[in-house]
Design an enzyme around this catalytic site. Structure first.
Site: not given
Ligand code: NAP
Length: 301
Positions: A134-135, A131
């Protein structure tokens, strides 16, 4: 209490289905095992949904969720384990409780596929991610690789290129499935490069990701790309395991249902990315939700 329609999955397909069931005058319970929104919440920029020139996936789906709630959608966070036919309806069993309905819509979408190479599992969370939204920020001013050639890979690469030092797109073919316009935009970026027609052999690193090792298809030579982070975007696996004994799935696990979204079991419909179909977009997920919602509402009458 028995519902008219239970919708499993609260992505764009499931939420659209709820809107249509409710507007047809029936009750709708939407059950979701994770957070509502589905995969699109990980898309920072959506530019192909009519009505919005540019909107984040989260904002888009949040609006649809609120719309369905305002119409009276009931929402339950629970992981569904099975669906069974019982009398003239269905019992949906989750980890937390069981629920009954006259009709069921499967709108569970799909989850990210793994590359399945050495080092991927061990270094997951230590540089390997599925992701970018997200990261990605952990790799500010660092070097990253995106594996894959579809829209997700290209969108991830575009997002990362805005703040990473360098992004390498690593793909198993020379051709890309993703949108040509996005590909052209990436080719114009100074900090994006391409390594194509290769097989990834290994993700290597002692305690965190250090490099990706591949084999070039044309030359047979081994190559390495040093990186701090590797984002895997090599497609999806439908989330349909829990209904495999009840309805017909294809060999990849997608629900076999036509454009009418009807499965082989009367009263069960499939909508969105979990359905076998040629085009998986937000717009086609919404279209499926519409068709399945109306069909399920009609079935309960
Ligand atoms: P996808 O379109 O299926 O692309 C998967 C990519 O991964 C392909 O390029 C494929 O290569 C590659 N791949 C598959 N298995 C692999 C393996 N074992 N090793 C190496 N590479 C592998 O998946 P996606 O990008 O996740 O997109 C899924 C669907 O969502 C698509 O329909 C896409 O258009 C849609 N989507 C839409 C939006 C949007 O509307 N904004 C955003 C994201 C995704 P090959 O090409 O060689 O098969």
């Amino acid at each position: 209490m028995k519902k008219d329609v239970i919708i499993i999955g609260a992505g764009i397909a499931g939420l659209t289905a709820a809107i249509y069931v409710l507007r047809a005058g029936h009750s709708a319970l939407c059950i979701e095992g994770a957070n509502y929104g589905g995969q699109i919440v990980n898309s920072p920029e959506v530019e192909n949904y009519p009505g919005y020139q540019n909107i984040s996936g989260f904002d888009l789906v949040n609006t649809v969720f609120e719309q369905a709630k305002a119409l009276g959608m009931e929402y339950q966070n629970d992981k569904v384990l099975s669906v069974k036919k019982e009398g003239d309806g269905f019992v949906v069993s989750g980890e937390a409780a069981s629920y009954e309905a006259a009709s069921v819509i499967i709108a569970t979408g799909a989850k990210r596929r793994k590359l399945g190479v050495s080092g991927e599992e061990r270094l997951s969370g230590l540089g390997v991610s599925y992701c970018a939204t997200c990261d990605g920020m952990f790799y500010r001013k660092k070097d990253t690789i995106v594996c894959g050639g579809g829209n997700t890979a290209l969108e991830d690469a575009m997002f990362l290129s805005n703040f990473c030092n360098h992004v390498t797109i690593c793909h198993r073919r020379d051709g890309f499935r993703g949108e040509p316009k996005l590909l052209e935009q990436l080719k114009e970026k100074d900090n994006v490069s391409f390594v194509t027609d290769v097989t990834v052999d290994e993700i290597a690193g002692a305690e965190k990701v250090e490099k990706l090792i591949y084999t070039d298809h044309k030359t047979g030579a081994k190559g390495e790309i040093p990186a701090n982070g590797i984002f895997i975007a090599v497609g999806q696996i439908p989330d349909t395991e829990f209904v495999k004994d009840l309805i017909s799935l294809d060999e990849a696990g997608y629900v076999i249902a036509g454009e009418d979204c009807a499965t082989n079991v009367p009263g069960i419909f499939a909508a969105g990315d979990c359905r076998k179909k040629p085009v998986r977009q937000l717009t086609t997920a919404a279209a499926d939700g519409t068709v399945a919602g109306l069909a399920a509402a009609q079935y309960t009458e």
